[in-house]
Design a protein around this motif. Structure first.
Motif, PDB file in Angstrom:
ATOM      1  N   MET A  55       0.813  -1.212   0.000  1.00 57.17           N
ATOM      2  CA  MET A  55       0.000   0.000   0.000  1.00 57.17           C
ATOM      3  C   MET A  55       0.853   1.272   0.000  1.00 57.17           C
ATOM      4  N   VAL A  56       1.808   1.317  -0.906  1.00 59.51           N
ATOM      5  CA  VAL A  56       2.646   2.503  -0.997  1.00 59.51           C
ATOM      6  C   VAL A  56       2.461   3.234  -2.328  1.00 59.51           C
ATOM      7  N   SER A  57       1.648   2.659  -3.224  1.00 62.79           N
ATOM      8  CA  SER A  57       1.444   3.299  -4.512  1.00 62.79           C
ATOM      9  C   SER A  57       0.738   4.635  -4.333  1.00 62.79           C
ATOM     10  N   LYS A  58       1.274   5.669  -4.976  1.00 64.91           N
ATOM     11  CA  LYS A  58       0.688   6.996  -4.872  1.00 64.91           C
ATOM     12  C   LYS A  58      -0.194   7.336  -6.065  1.00 64.91           C
ATOM     13  N   ALA A  59      -0.179   6.504  -7.101  1.00 63.78           N
ATOM     14  CA  ALA A  59      -0.999   6.768  -8.276  1.00 63.78           C
ATOM     15  C   ALA A  59      -2.471   6.613  -7.911  1.00 63.78           C
ATOM     16  N   PRO A  60      -3.322   7.569  -8.269  1.00 65.48           N
ATOM     17  CA  PRO A  60      -4.739   7.471  -7.910  1.00 65.48           C
ATOM     18  C   PRO A  60      -5.421   6.299  -8.610  1.00 65.48           C
ATOM     19  N   LEU A  61      -6.268   5.606  -7.879  1.00 65.23           N
ATOM     20  CA  LEU A  61      -7.008   4.480  -8.428  1.00 65.23           C
ATOM     21  C   LEU A  61      -8.473   4.832  -8.659  1.00 65.23           C
ATOM     22  N   LEU A  62      -9.026   5.672  -7.789  1.00 68.85           N
ATOM     23  CA  LEU A  62     -10.432   6.043  -7.866  1.00 68.85           C
ATOM     24  C   LEU A  62     -10.580   7.554  -7.901  1.00 68.85           C
ATOM     25  N   CYS A  63     -11.708   7.998  -8.408  1.00 71.40           N
ATOM     26  CA  CYS A  63     -12.043   9.417  -8.394  1.00 71.40           C
ATOM     27  C   CYS A  63     -13.414   9.576  -7.745  1.00 71.40           C
ATOM     28  N   TYR A  64     -13.457  10.318  -6.637  1.00 70.51           N
ATOM     29  CA  TYR A  64     -14.726  10.605  -5.959  1.00 70.51           C
ATOM     30  C   TYR A  64     -15.171  12.011  -6.345  1.00 70.51           C
ATOM     31  N   ARG A  65     -16.403  12.128  -6.799  1.00 69.23           N
ATOM     32  CA  ARG A  65     -16.896  13.425  -7.259  1.00 69.23           C
ATOM     33  C   ARG A  65     -18.186  13.788  -6.524  1.00 69.23           C
TER      34      ARG A  65
ATOM     35  N   GLY B 291     -28.982   2.877   6.987  1.00 64.63           N
ATOM     36  CA  GLY B 291     -29.670   3.431   5.830  1.00 64.63           C
ATOM     37  C   GLY B 291     -28.951   4.587   5.157  1.00 64.63           C
ATOM     38  N   TRP B 292     -27.647   4.702   5.394  1.00 62.15           N
ATOM     39  CA  TRP B 292     -26.904   5.818   4.807  1.00 62.15           C
ATOM     40  C   TRP B 292     -26.794   5.637   3.299  1.00 62.15           C
ATOM     41  N   ARG B 293     -26.978   6.726   2.561  1.00 64.48           N
ATOM     42  CA  ARG B 293     -26.907   6.697   1.100  1.00 64.48           C
ATOM     43  C   ARG B 293     -25.709   7.508   0.607  1.00 64.48           C
ATOM     44  N   PHE B 294     -25.193   7.097  -0.540  1.00 61.09           N
ATOM     45  CA  PHE B 294     -24.029   7.760  -1.111  1.00 61.09           C
ATOM     46  C   PHE B 294     -24.359   9.198  -1.492  1.00 61.09           C
ATOM     47  N   ARG B 295     -23.443  10.093  -1.211  1.00 56.98           N
ATOM     48  CA  ARG B 295     -23.612  11.507  -1.523  1.00 56.98           C
ATOM     49  C   ARG B 295     -22.503  11.952  -2.466  1.00 56.98           C
ATOM     50  N   GLY B 296     -22.403  11.253  -3.550  1.00 57.95           N
ATOM     51  CA  GLY B 296     -21.387  11.520  -4.566  1.00 57.95           C
ATOM     52  C   GLY B 296     -21.222  10.289  -5.443  1.00 57.95           C
ATOM     53  N   ASP B 297     -20.435  10.436  -6.495  1.00 59.79           N
ATOM     54  CA  ASP B 297     -20.149   9.335  -7.415  1.00 59.79           C
ATOM     55  C   ASP B 297     -18.686   8.933  -7.299  1.00 59.79           C
ATOM     56  N   CYS B 298     -18.406   7.668  -7.560  1.00 61.75           N
ATOM     57  CA  CYS B 298     -17.027   7.190  -7.515  1.00 61.75           C
ATOM     58  C   CYS B 298     -16.782   6.241  -8.687  1.00 61.75           C
TER      59      CYS B 298
ATOM     60  N   PRO C 286     -17.002  17.431  10.424  1.00 61.51           N
ATOM     61  CA  PRO C 286     -16.032  16.875   9.476  1.00 61.51           C
ATOM     62  C   PRO C 286     -14.853  17.814   9.260  1.00 61.51           C
ATOM     63  N   SER C 287     -13.680  17.222   9.022  1.00 59.01           N
ATOM     64  CA  SER C 287     -12.455  18.016   8.869  1.00 59.01           C
ATOM     65  C   SER C 287     -12.197  18.417   7.420  1.00 59.01           C
ATOM     66  N   VAL C 288     -13.096  18.035   6.513  1.00 60.70           N
ATOM     67  CA  VAL C 288     -12.929  18.389   5.101  1.00 60.70           C
ATOM     68  C   VAL C 288     -13.720  19.654   4.799  1.00 60.70           C
ATOM     69  N   GLU C 289     -13.556  20.183   3.578  1.00 61.15           N
ATOM     70  CA  GLU C 289     -14.247  21.403   3.220  1.00 61.15           C
ATOM     71  C   GLU C 289     -15.756  21.195   3.169  1.00 61.15           C
ATOM     72  N   ALA C 290     -16.501  22.281   3.245  1.00 64.40           N
ATOM     73  CA  ALA C 290     -17.944  22.221   3.453  1.00 64.40           C
ATOM     74  C   ALA C 290     -18.677  21.414   2.400  1.00 64.40           C
ATOM     75  N   VAL C 291     -18.252  21.506   1.143  1.00 66.28           N
ATOM     76  CA  VAL C 291     -18.972  20.804   0.086  1.00 66.28           C
ATOM     77  C   VAL C 291     -18.894  19.285   0.253  1.00 66.28           C
ATOM     78  N   LEU C 292     -17.916  18.796   1.013  1.00 64.21           N
ATOM     79  CA  LEU C 292     -17.747  17.363   1.228  1.00 64.21           C
ATOM     80  C   LEU C 292     -18.305  16.889   2.577  1.00 64.21           C
ATOM     81  N   TRP C 293     -18.868  17.788   3.351  1.00 61.40           N
ATOM     82  CA  TRP C 293     -19.389  17.384   4.659  1.00 61.40           C
ATOM     83  C   TRP C 293     -20.422  16.280   4.512  1.00 61.40           C
ATOM     84  N   TYR C 294     -20.306  15.284   5.397  1.00 58.64           N
ATOM     85  CA  TYR C 294     -21.266  14.182   5.483  1.00 58.64           C
ATOM     86  C   TYR C 294     -21.386  13.419   4.154  1.00 58.64           C
ATOM     87  N   SER C 295     -20.282  13.363   3.429  1.00 60.76           N
ATOM     88  CA  SER C 295     -20.243  12.621   2.164  1.00 60.76           C
ATOM     89  C   SER C 295     -19.397  11.369   2.350  1.00 60.76           C
ATOM     90  N   GLY C 296     -19.007  10.749   1.239  1.00 56.78           N
ATOM     91  CA  GLY C 296     -18.137   9.583   1.323  1.00 56.78           C
ATOM     92  C   GLY C 296     -16.750   9.914   1.822  1.00 56.78           C
TER      93      GLY C 296
END
Length: 301
Positions: free
Chosen positions: A165-175, A198-205, A251-261
């Motif tokens: 688990m040292v590869s830095k190349a991105p494998l997935l894109c979360y939008r 019952g949690w639902r996804f709040r974005g695409d991956c 959440p410690s991420v920016e507001a647009v990502l709050w309560y997301s994946g």
């Protein structure tokens, strides 16, 4: 033409080596062709058996076409790197060896997450039960969707392409909305799925390239919590405190990502683990490997 015994010996030796080399080369080609022929015959037999089954059971042309199309695409389904179910020797290992093998396969994945990594030192039987009964694997093609917005979440995802688990190349894109996050090996997503019913996804991956994913299934995870809670496991107390902190801490991420994946970064997860440890009154051994920043922004418009 050889003129003396030494030259004749040399010529005979070269002829013999050439004969042996040529015979070996021809033999390897023949063996490879035989193997290819056997594979082709096995696939042809599978297709024949399927067509015969559909014909003998008077399956309609429309359904028959759909089944044959699925059979064609099924041949190209990716196998996960941990697809040991197709290896007879692995399936028939003694239970002790199976347990040790699963631990070495999955514990490095768990250790990247502060809470689940702590469980290994806190209650190893519980962690082993999670690996054996609550964890499954998926393999994604390039461009294939892992999940889509508003789908019901099946569980929490660990990205696990590299054994180290040292590869830095991105494998997935979360939008989510205008934000895209690159996700590499050793990272995780959708932790909320095992914390909130019952949690639902709040974005695409989607997958940037071939990606191996380990899925901690929510229902199986909760069943194990119930089992170990009855036994009075301190691991359940620890997880309960962590879950409470997870839901109460902004959440410690920016507001647009709050309560997301992408709910929190590694630093926040580490801090919550330490608070949960103190609240549960337990001592957790921390790994020597330094934690790194978890999420990497790939695009923001």
């Amino acid at each position: 033409m050889p003129m003396n015994s030494s030259e004749r010996f040399f010529a005979v030796t070269i002829d013999l080596l050439g004969l042996i080399g040529f015979s070996t080369f021809v033999s390897s080609i023949t063996t490879s062709m035989t193997q290819l022929r056997s594979l082709s015959q096995a696939k042809a037999q599978e297709d024949y058996d399927l067509r015969l089954f559909l014909h003998n059971n008077s399956i309609s042309l429309e359904l028959k076409t759909a089944v044959m199309n699925f059979a064609s695409s099924y041949k190209h389904v990716l196998k996960t790197k941990t697809d040991y179910g197709s290896i007879d020797v692995i399936c028939n290992l003694p239970l002790r060896l199976q347990r040790l093998m699963l631990n070495e396969m999955y514990f490095p994945i768990f250790r990247r997450h502060p809470c689940f990594g702590s469980l290994i030192s806190l209650d190893q039987p519980f962690a082993e039960d999670l690996v054996k009964n609550a964890l499954s694997d998926r393999a994604l093609h390039k461009g294939e969707a892992l999940f889509l917005t508003d789908d019901l979440a099946e569980g929490m995802y660990f990205v696990a392409n590299s054994s180290e688990m040292v590869s830095k190349a991105p494998l997935l894109c979360y939008r989510r909305l205008a934000v895209e996050i690159d996700i590499a090996s050793g990272q995780w997503m959708c932790e909320a799925a095992i914390m909130m019913e019952g949690w639902r996804f709040r974005g695409d991956c989607h997958a940037h390239r071939r990606a191996d994913i380990s899925v901690l299934t929510t229902s199986k995870f909760l069943n194990l919590l119930g089992k170990y809670a009855t036994a009075g496991s301190v691991a359940v107390t620890f997880i309960s405190h962590y879950a409470a902190l997870f839901l109460e801490t902004p959440p410690s991420v920016e507001a647009v990502l709050w309560y997301s994946g992408i709910w929190s970064d590694q630093a926040q997860a580490e801090a919550m683990m330490l608070q949960a440890r103190d609240a549960a009154g337990v001592t957790v051994q921390r790994g020597n490997a330094p934690f790194r920043l978890l999420w990497t922004r790939s695009n923001l418009s």
